[in-house]
Design a protein around this motif. Structure first.
Motif, PDB file in Angstrom:
ATOM      1  N   PRO A 473      -2.517 -15.046   1.636  1.00  0.00           N
ATOM      2  CA  PRO A 473      -3.610 -14.309   0.970  1.00  0.00           C
ATOM      3  C   PRO A 473      -4.997 -14.669   1.493  1.00  0.00           C
ATOM      4  O   PRO A 473      -5.865 -13.797   1.606  1.00  0.00           O
ATOM      5  N   ALA A 508      -3.788  -4.889  -0.447  1.00  0.00           N
ATOM      6  CA  ALA A 508      -3.353  -5.667  -1.602  1.00  0.00           C
ATOM      7  C   ALA A 508      -2.003  -5.164  -2.121  1.00  0.00           C
ATOM      8  O   ALA A 508      -1.110  -5.966  -2.450  1.00  0.00           O
ATOM      9  N   LEU A 513      -0.219  -8.115  -4.077  1.00  0.00           N
ATOM     10  CA  LEU A 513      -1.281  -8.954  -4.623  1.00  0.00           C
ATOM     11  C   LEU A 513      -2.219  -8.099  -5.465  1.00  0.00           C
ATOM     12  O   LEU A 513      -2.287  -6.880  -5.288  1.00  0.00           O
ATOM     13  N   PRO A 573     -10.481 -16.560  -3.541  1.00  0.00           N
ATOM     14  CA  PRO A 573      -9.148 -16.968  -4.014  1.00  0.00           C
ATOM     15  C   PRO A 573      -9.212 -17.938  -5.195  1.00  0.00           C
ATOM     16  O   PRO A 573      -8.350 -17.894  -6.086  1.00  0.00           O
ATOM     17  N   MET A 577      -7.410 -15.413  -7.648  1.00  0.00           N
ATOM     18  CA  MET A 577      -5.979 -15.418  -7.315  1.00  0.00           C
ATOM     19  C   MET A 577      -5.181 -16.214  -8.352  1.00  0.00           C
ATOM     20  O   MET A 577      -5.657 -17.204  -8.873  1.00  0.00           O
TER      21      MET A 577
END
Length: 577
Positions: A473, A508, A513, A573, A577
């Motif tokens: 990612p 994504a 994600l 992130p 994330m």
């Protein structure tokens, strides 16, 4: 790849190239692209004008109207005096100015924030004997960085928020951008202040803090008078750049040894102070002015802002000035293309006009054409004096957004209350909006939607996924961020966000994600624009005012760009994330 997918991609690539060449007005390019897409069947008929009803477009209009009111409220009238009286060092003064600009830009469009701070910067520099060249570029960068932190800071944030809402049903909250935006802003401002303090130490821009005596290169037209020391001098021997030599109303080919004669007219480019000295010494003279000067003539410098009606106009057509007996003495022009006579010069954002005439007439013309007066400061007080009411009303709108109200409704309510309270004249406010940018935005929004509906975004996302060295990612987010950083110096940040947001969401989705971190990366990357003077209007404006060179942005901007990108790649992130 289908015809529709290939067609929309080719169209957008062509538009980006034309945007980067900067030969045509941006709204003309955007409208032409929209028309071609409609003719080719890439857009359904109902979608052609959907940009005008887009929540992002409506919110930008509302925020620009609110910014006008806040700018006239006088809230920052005492700021320069308080900063000057503090007695800080040069670096501390620069840091405070950048911090204030960044905070203002969180809640206001970054161009409006810069326009508010330019008079403050010059007032502080004049009081503290600080060279404005050491401050203006960092302040311009700070306005861009502050806009990263909220929904209202820059159109790119509004655009990615709208696209997220259309895809998932939940848009970004007002301060969602602050999680990654604040660390990026702090890193960028700190690096810029420290680096610019060293790299711009020997700028030498003229009298510190005094824009009226800054040594800018200007284009002007002058005649060789009788008794001039230049008579008999070869054109090639002049210590200035001569763009044209006119003799007996005819252009004369500039042979290296061609000698000047009395009555020759020169279209020349030189430092403004040098031209003034030569005129004072009788070596050059101004051309006769067709209209007599009324009252006591004064001189004013004003910069062309993005919303100015003069953008793209030629000097010969400026009736707002000619009809008032105002003379345009010279122009500090951004364009390198100087052709024909002085009156043929085409104006662009960031150009500085050197005006002479009755001061009241100049102030009226400057206001009418939406210029920003640099020196002397405007005579008349701002409309409405100092009032905290507009700030309170705007704060209520921000709170409404934080509590979950849709931005168009929250800020629309602010506009209505300001109009009802008499703080906003809607007719005047709408006339003063930056319509070229708004038209471009309204035209580009349907094209961005077409990237998604035709499947072109999915095709590009699949290609980028295969081109990346890994599927971590962090790698994918970094790639999206860097792609936006690379594109935005050549295309305005709103167009960058419109084109890249659908691609980012498809990346994504392909990686299973959430789309939020990728859209944040697009929004941040679209505003990390410190390497060129043409990528963002803020850079163009400060270049014109302070006389920076193209290379100055590379020299000052690369540390800020690296710091902002590195911080963003780590912060996104961590928070998303």
């Amino acid at each position: 790849m289908s015809f529709e997918q290939a067609g929309i991609l080719l169209l957008l690539v062509g538009m980006l190239v034309v945007f980067a060449l900067d030969r045509l007005r941006m709204e003309v390019v955007a409208l032409s692209g929209l028309g071609l897409a409609a003719l080719a069947g890439l857009l359904p008929a109902p979608a052609i004008f959907s940009g005008l009803s887009s929540p992002a477009f409506v919110t930008v209009v509302e925020l620009l109207l609110i910014a006008q009111v806040l700018g006239r409220s006088g809230l920052f009238s005492g700021l320069a005096g308080r900063i000057s009286a503090a007695g800080w060092s040069t670096r501390s003064t620069s840091a405070i100015l950048c911090a204030v600009t960044a905070v203002i830009s969180v809640f206001m469009n970054n161009i409006a924030a810069l326009a508010l701070m330019i008079p403050v910067v010059f007032s502080v520099c004049r009081a503290t004997a600080l060279d404005p060249r050491r401050v203006l570029m960092p302040v311009g960068f700070a306005a861009l960085l502050g806009g990263l932190c909220s929904l209202s800071g820059t159109p790119a944030n509004l655009i990615v928020s709208q696209q997220l809402g259309e895809r998932t049903g939940r848009a970004f909250a007002f301060f969602d951008f602050a999680y990654a935006g604040v660390p990026v802003m702090l890193a960028g401002v700190i690096v810029t202040v420290f680096w610019a303090g060293r790299a711009l130490r020997d700028g030498g821009a003229g009298m510190p803090g005094h824009p009226g005596q800054m040594r800018r290169r200007v284009v002007t037209e002058a005649v060789i008078p009788p008794g001039s020391a230049f008579v008999g001098t070869a054109v090639a021997a002049l210590p200035v750049r001569v763009h044209a030599l006119i003799r007996n109303d005819r252009h004369v080919l500039r042979r290296p040894q061609a000698q000047l004669e009395v009555g020759d007219i020169l279209l020349l480019e030189a430092e403004s102070t040098r031209v003034s000295d030569w005129i004072a010494e009788g070596m050059l003279a101004r051309l006769p002015f067709s209209a007599p000067l009324t009252g006591r003539p004064e001189r004013v410098e004003a910069v062309i802002m993005p919303e100015s009606t003069l953008v793209g106009s030629r000097l010969r057509s400026l009736e707002s000035f000619h009809s008032r007996g105002i003379r345009i003495l010279a122009v500090a022009a951004q364009t390198p293309r100087i052709e024909g006579r002085f009156d043929d010069l085409q104006l662009s954002i960031g150009d500085i006009l050197y005006l002479e005439g009755d001061r009241d007439a100049i102030d009226e013309a400057v206001e009418e054409t939406e210029l920003l007066s640099l020196w002397p400061t405007p005579q008349r007080p701002e409309d409405g004096g100092t009032s905290r009411l507009p700030l309170g009303i705007f704060a209520a709108g921000v709170v409404a957004c934080i509590l979950g109200a849709a931005p168009p409704l929250a800020f629309g309510g602010v506009v209505l209350v300001l109009a009802a309270a008499g703080s906003l004249n809607l007719r005047r406010g709408l006339a003063e909006l930056d319509w070229p940018i708004l038209i471009m935005l309204a035209a580009m929004i349907p094209l961005g939607q077409a990237v998604e509906t035709t499947g072109a975004a999915a095709v590009l996302a699949d290609g980028l996924m295969h081109a990346l060295p890994g599927e971590h990612p962090l790698v994918m987010i970094g790639a999206v961020l860097l792609l936006a950083v690379v594109v935005t110096p050549f295309v305005n940040n709103a167009s960058t966000a419109i084109v890249l947001a659908p691609i980012a969401m498809n990346i994504a989705g392909a990686a299973a994600l959430p789309p939020e971190p990728f859209l944040i990366a697009v929004a941040l990357g679209a505003s990390i624009d410190f390497l060129t003077p043409v990528g963002h209007h803020n850079n163009t404006i400060v270049m014109g005012i302070a006389g920076y060179r193209f290379a100055d942005f590379l020299r000052i901007g690369w540390p800020a760009t690296l710091a902002a990108c590195a911080t963003a790649i780590l912060a996104i992130p961590f928070f998303w994330m």
